[in-house]
Scaffold this motif. Structure first.
Motif: not given
Length: 169
Positions: A58-66
């Motif tokens: 669950q993440a925002d496609a504008t961030a994609l935390p590594a």
């Protein structure tokens, strides 16, 4: 992985996991990313029912935390995420995807070329919009969606549905 895989794949805004399952069945080590918890719940069930291995985040496609989504992917699939975002979000998504991509990675994107309809629907993205955001990528090819668009809602059929294939430089 050579172009065409399988390798590390990423489904951006993957929703209920249909494409995650398809990629996993084809041997990809795939991660599906979506912001909506209910979509991920459906994706988890679809993955379990299909007896494949896949990672969901669950993440925002504008961030994609590594730390959450991983890095070093060979392939990205965007079937309708980018074209719904505004310019700052598009730029952030392209930066995030580029940061998670190996050199020579492939991005396959589906986008409507113009607004689809009511304001809550995708605003569309032109070839220029895509290439402006994905400046570190080259356009390999672009093709209109198949002529038979009977599976699309009527209001979307004339919104210039197009598939783009980009390669990271």
């Amino acid at each position: 992985a050579e172009h065409g895989g399988p390798g590390g794949g990423h489904d951006l805004g993957g929703g209920s996991g249909m494409h995650v399952v398809t990629l996993a069945r084809r041997g990809w080590a795939v991660t599906g990313v979506d912001l909506i918890g209910k979509a991920l719940d459906r994706a988890r069930q679809r993955i379990a029912d299909s007896h494949v291995q896949a990672n969901l985040v669950q993440a925002d496609a504008t961030a994609l935390p590594a730390g959450a989504v991983g890095t070093g992917f060979d392939f990205f699939l965007d079937l309708g995420c980018f074209h719904g975002l505004n310019k700052p979000e598009r730029d952030a998504m392209a930066r995030a995807v580029t940061a998670r991509a190996k050199p020579d990675s492939t991005l396959l994107m589906f986008a409507f070329g113009k607004p689809v309809g009511p304001p809550f629907m995708p605003r569309g993205a032109t070839r220029s919009d895509i290439m402006t955001a994905y400046g570190e990528w080259e356009l390999v090819d672009a093709a209109p969606a198949p002529a038979d668009r009977s599976g699309m809602p009527k209001f979307a059929r004339n919104a210039q549905p197009t598939f783009y294939r980009l390669r990271r430089r």
